[in-house]
Design a protein around this motif. Structure first.
Motif, short mmCIF file in Angstrom:
data_model
loop_
_atom_site.label_atom_id
_atom_site.label_comp_id
_atom_site.label_asym_id
_atom_site.label_seq_id
_atom_site.Cartn_x
_atom_site.Cartn_y
_atom_site.Cartn_z
N UNK A 45 13.19 0.14 -6.37
CA UNK A 45 13.67 1.46 -5.97
C UNK A 45 13.71 1.63 -4.46
N UNK A 46 12.90 0.84 -3.76
CA UNK A 46 12.78 0.98 -2.31
C UNK A 46 13.50 -0.14 -1.54
N UNK A 61 7.17 -8.02 -13.76
CA UNK A 61 8.41 -7.27 -13.96
C UNK A 61 8.20 -5.78 -13.69
N UNK A 62 7.09 -5.25 -14.15
CA UNK A 62 6.79 -3.83 -13.93
C UNK A 62 6.62 -3.54 -12.45
N UNK A 63 5.93 -4.44 -11.73
CA UNK A 63 5.78 -4.26 -10.28
C UNK A 63 7.14 -4.29 -9.58
N UNK A 64 7.99 -5.23 -9.99
CA UNK A 64 9.30 -5.36 -9.34
C UNK A 64 10.18 -4.14 -9.61
N UNK A 65 10.06 -3.55 -10.77
CA UNK A 65 10.84 -2.33 -11.05
C UNK A 65 10.43 -1.21 -10.11
N UNK A 66 9.14 -1.12 -9.82
CA UNK A 66 8.68 -0.13 -8.85
C UNK A 66 9.29 -0.40 -7.48
N UNK A 67 9.19 -1.63 -7.03
CA UNK A 67 9.60 -1.96 -5.67
C UNK A 67 11.12 -2.00 -5.50
N UNK A 97 0.80 -1.22 0.00
CA UNK A 97 0.00 0.00 0.00
C UNK A 97 0.83 1.27 0.00
N UNK A 98 2.08 1.17 0.44
CA UNK A 98 2.95 2.37 0.47
C UNK A 98 3.22 2.91 -0.93
N UNK A 99 3.19 2.06 -1.92
CA UNK A 99 3.42 2.52 -3.29
C UNK A 99 2.36 1.98 -4.23
N UNK A 100 1.13 1.91 -3.72
CA UNK A 100 0.02 1.38 -4.52
C UNK A 100 -0.22 2.21 -5.78
N UNK A 101 -0.11 3.53 -5.67
CA UNK A 101 -0.35 4.37 -6.85
C UNK A 101 0.67 4.07 -7.96
N UNK A 102 1.94 3.88 -7.57
CA UNK A 102 2.97 3.55 -8.56
C UNK A 102 2.72 2.19 -9.18
N UNK A 103 2.29 1.23 -8.35
CA UNK A 103 2.00 -0.11 -8.87
C UNK A 103 0.84 -0.07 -9.85
N UNK A 104 -0.17 0.72 -9.55
CA UNK A 104 -1.32 0.83 -10.45
C UNK A 104 -0.93 1.49 -11.77
N UNK A 105 -0.06 2.50 -11.70
CA UNK A 105 0.41 3.13 -12.94
C UNK A 105 1.22 2.15 -13.77
N UNK A 106 2.05 1.37 -13.08
CA UNK A 106 2.86 0.37 -13.80
C UNK A 106 1.97 -0.66 -14.48
N UNK A 107 0.93 -1.10 -13.79
CA UNK A 107 -0.01 -2.07 -14.37
C UNK A 107 -0.71 -1.47 -15.58
N UNK A 108 -1.10 -0.21 -15.46
CA UNK A 108 -1.78 0.46 -16.58
C UNK A 108 -0.87 0.56 -17.79
N UNK A 109 0.41 0.86 -17.56
CA UNK A 109 1.35 0.96 -18.68
C UNK A 109 1.51 -0.38 -19.39
N UNK A 110 1.54 -1.47 -18.62
CA UNK A 110 1.66 -2.78 -19.24
C UNK A 110 0.41 -3.09 -20.05
N UNK A 111 -0.75 -2.82 -19.48
CA UNK A 111 -2.01 -3.07 -20.19
C UNK A 111 -2.04 -2.30 -21.51
#
Length: 372
Positions: A252-253, A244-250, A11-25
């Motif tokens: 960074x942290x 892969x997109x989710x892991x790229x987000x995470x 949940x700490x980076x849910x917005x980034x994860x959702x953007x990453x999912x949207x980009x893949x879609x």
């Protein structure tokens, strides 16, 4: 207190994860696309390895390494692979799935990792690999393993499911000191509860060996390097674009999250005062504390007491490999340290969303249970 609150962590980076999912879609590429290539490059840079290859899960990462060595003629069915008794069964399954013979050895009484002296004594003319498991986030690596790798022609395949970001005080065979860049190759798991966890199953192989990397990549793609041309009897084990997109987000942290874990571990180390509790031994290098594992002969009572006071704990692992029904052919083995510790180990909560106050509360409960 949950043992590991995945909803809160992600949940700490849910917005980034959702953007990453949207980009893949929106990309229209869901297998073998740009997100996987990008994450593989990031993982290669993070570990210091020349190559990183995404796989379907952590078990397949280990399985594909050993299958590649078999295809390359470095190993053959019946060859022996040494591994520790205190690990998840995936370590052994990767060996057995390739027709290789697991040789299960006891663990170091201090680190609870593979006892490298016992591993060296277990080497025979049929030994082709050793799998050190970087258990609980602590590198299982020393000069003995390094010398075995460099001087005896035995492959060192790291089980790096739990230690991404950890380092060793001892150089790896190619000079690296990061988990995943110590031996000849490593298998990584990105199961959701790992320090770097996906939102589903996937894994990766890291190595400096170009031939091994190419073979692993082909084997995980149905044994193919070109569409409809199959050089090997392969598998379908590929990291998908979404994970892969989710892991790229995470990713960074990851360093910051590992540092939070170190802080929690430091609180436990300072605040648990009960003499009946054996805390983790000093580590070789920098641990990333995938788990904080204590030992006590009163483990079951302590676990119940903590649960009654709202603290969830777990046991990693309650049964040594040679005591599983699936491994009954090894039931004759007597591995005293692993067998004893299986009845004593207890994993305390540790995660990047815990606070020092949380760790102090758990420590105080432990001290109260023992009257410390």
């Amino acid at each position: 207190m949950l043992f590991f609150d995945l909803k809160k962590i992600n949940g700490r980076y849910a917005d980034e994860l959702k953007r990453a999912a949207s980009e893949v879609i929106d990309s229209g590429r869901y297998i073998r696309g740009g997100a996987v290539e990008r994450f593989e490059d990031e993982l290669s840079a993070f570990t210091g390895c020349r190559y990183a290859i995404g796989t379907g899960n952590g078990l397949d990462a280990l399985r594909l390494i050993l299958k590649a060595y078999t295809e390359l003629g470095i190993m053959a069915p019946g060859d022996e692979v040494i591994l520790p008794a205190n690990t998840f069964i995936a370590t052994l399954l990767a060996v057995a799935d390739n027709g290789l013979k697991p040789v299960i050895t006891d663990i170091d009484p201090e680190t609870m990792n593979l006892d490298t002296e016992l591993a060296e004594k277990a080497i025979t003319s049929r030994t082709k690999a050793i799998i050190p498991v970087h258990l609980y986030g602590n590198c299982c690596w020393d000069g003995r393993l390094r010398n075995i790798a460099l001087n005896r022609g035995i492959k060192i395949v790291e089980d790096n499911a739990q230690a991404i970001g950890a380092t060793s005080d001892t150089d790896g065979i190619n000079g690296g000191r990061t988990a995943g860049h110590l031996g000849h190759a490593s298998g990584i798991s990105f199961y959701p509860a790992k320090n770097l966890g996906a939102l589903g199953d996937c894994g990766a192989v890291t190595t400096d060996d170009p031939l091994l990397a190419d073979t692993v990549r082909a084997l995980g793609n149905y044994g193919s390097t070109r569409k409809y041309v199959h050089e090997y009897m392969g598998l379908n084990s590929r990291m998908d674009e979404m994970q892969a997109a989710f892991l790229s987000v995470k990713m960074k942290y990851l360093d910051a999250d590992n540092e939070i874990r170190r802080g929690i571990a430091s609180v436990y180390g300072r605040c648990i005062r009960a003499g009946e509790v054996k805390k983790p031994a000093p580590h070789n290098g920098k641990c990333v504390w995938h788990q904080y594992v204590i030992r006590t002969s009163e483990r079951d009572g302590l676990q119940r007491f903590l649960a009654e006071n709202g603290v969830e704990t777990m046991i990693h692992y309650p049964t040594p490999l040679h005591r599983h029904e699936a491994c009954r052919e090894y039931s004759h083995l007597h591995l005293p340290v692993a067998e004893k510790y299986a009845g004593e180990i207890l994993s305390l909560p540790i995660s990047p969303v815990m606070t020092h106050a949380d760790a102090e509360y758990v420590s105080d409960l432990i001290n109260r249970f023992f009257g410390a």
